[in-house]
Design a protein around this motif. Structure first.
Motif, short mmCIF file in Angstrom:
data_model
loop_
_atom_site.label_atom_id
_atom_site.label_comp_id
_atom_site.label_asym_id
_atom_site.label_seq_id
_atom_site.Cartn_x
_atom_site.Cartn_y
_atom_site.Cartn_z
N MET A 78 0.82 -1.22 0.00
CA MET A 78 0.00 0.00 0.00
C MET A 78 0.86 1.27 0.00
O MET A 78 0.59 2.19 -0.78
N ILE A 113 -3.29 -6.72 -2.29
CA ILE A 113 -3.16 -6.67 -0.84
C ILE A 113 -3.81 -7.86 -0.15
O ILE A 113 -4.79 -8.42 -0.63
N TYR A 155 -7.58 -0.23 3.39
CA TYR A 155 -7.11 0.44 2.18
C TYR A 155 -7.83 1.75 1.92
O TYR A 155 -7.22 2.75 1.48
N LEU A 174 -7.09 4.76 -1.01
CA LEU A 174 -6.99 3.84 -2.14
C LEU A 174 -8.37 3.30 -2.50
O LEU A 174 -9.29 3.30 -1.68
N GLY A 219 -4.89 -5.23 5.42
CA GLY A 219 -5.03 -4.19 4.40
C GLY A 219 -6.36 -4.23 3.68
O GLY A 219 -6.83 -3.21 3.17
#
Length: 277
Positions: free
Chosen positions: A133, A146, A154, A159, A150
């Motif tokens: 990440m 991922i 995220y 993201l 995560g």
């Protein structure tokens, strides 16, 4: 007293699973358990050499260690309509991904196998899972694959999810995505293997029955994740599938590995052997 080394990832779900053994909450019946904490890619590599008596591994790695290890019926991490994700800073199409180099957590991970089944043309570079990440955020890569916590954090980092490979797998097969499992070394002998398997099952059941105390222990392995998110993550990967794969879980393992073989990702025809205790 027979020493049994259990190697597993230093994350909250594995810590939760092995809480009762690590803190001697159950009678270990003449076994002394030593816990070895390493990242999953390292565990996969060390399983090739048969280093530990019991080890967590990626299901993708199992065919390479099947000569030394048998799959335990307990300890699985199943993505039940969720799993590893491809993330990026902006929305990308599947066609876009073909042109990108994707940061992946290791070629022996099940996440990688799922990626190659979803996108055979995928270009990639191996990056430690906890650096994926940050690498995407710093524009070292335009997309990343991922795993672990995560999957829940995220979006907090700014993201976006491109695809959840657990969702994709379920839509394609109607099965959960078998991500990880525990294996036990065959040279221990069948009697010892079965005794250890039963103790691991007892450890998992203890944590499920004493969730609050087990979760408190597991939180020290959750990094900076909030307790509610850690609880959710543990629930995703320590549940009824973890107590036993069941017929559906066993089918999922065989289906995933067979598809990997048919796609040429797995080189040897998988021979899946579960310990039945």
């Amino acid at each position: 007293m027979q020493r049994i080394r259990i190697a597993h990832s230093p994350d909250s779900d594995d810590a939760f699973m092995f809480y009762a053994l690590a803190k001697e909450k159950i009678d270990t019946g003449g076994f002394v358990f030593e816990h070895i904490l390493k990242d999953i890619q390292t565990l996969n590599e060390e399983a090739l050499r048969g280093v530990y008596e019991v080890s967590a591994i990626s299901i993708h790695a199992y065919p390479k260690v099947a000569d030394k290890y048998m799959l335990l019926p307990t300890g699985s991490s199943m993505g039940d309509q969720y799993g590893p994700m491809i993330i990026a800073k902006q929305n990308l199409t599947k066609e876009d991904l073909k042109q990108k180099v994707i940061a992946v957590p290791g070629e022996m991970t099940t996440a990688f196998l799922a990626l190659k089944l979803f996108l055979p043309e995928a270009q990639y570079k191996v990056v430690p899972f906890d650096q994926i990440m940050p690498a995407v955020l710093e524009d070292q890569f335009e997309a990343g694959l991922i795993i672990h916590e995560g999957q829940l954090t995220y979006s907090e980092k700014g993201l976006v999810k491109i695809v959840d490979l657990g969702e994709w797998w379920y839509e394609d097969t109607g099965l959960p995505l078998p991500l990880g499992g525990n294996v036990i070394r065959k040279d221990l002998g069948l009697e010892t293997m079965k005794k250890v398997s039963r103790l691991i099952r007892q450890s998992i059941q203890y944590s499920l029955d004493h969730r609050e105390e087990a979760l408190e222990y597991a939180l020290q392995f959750a990094g900076d994740m909030a307790s509610d998110l850690a609880d959710r993550f543990v629930g995703m990967y320590v549940n009824h599938w973890t107590l036993d794969y069941g017929d559906i879980g066993r089918k999922a393992v065989r289906t995933l590995l067979q598809r990997g073989f048919e796609a040429g990702i797995i080189k040897n025809r998988p021979q899946v052997e579960f310990l039945e205790d």
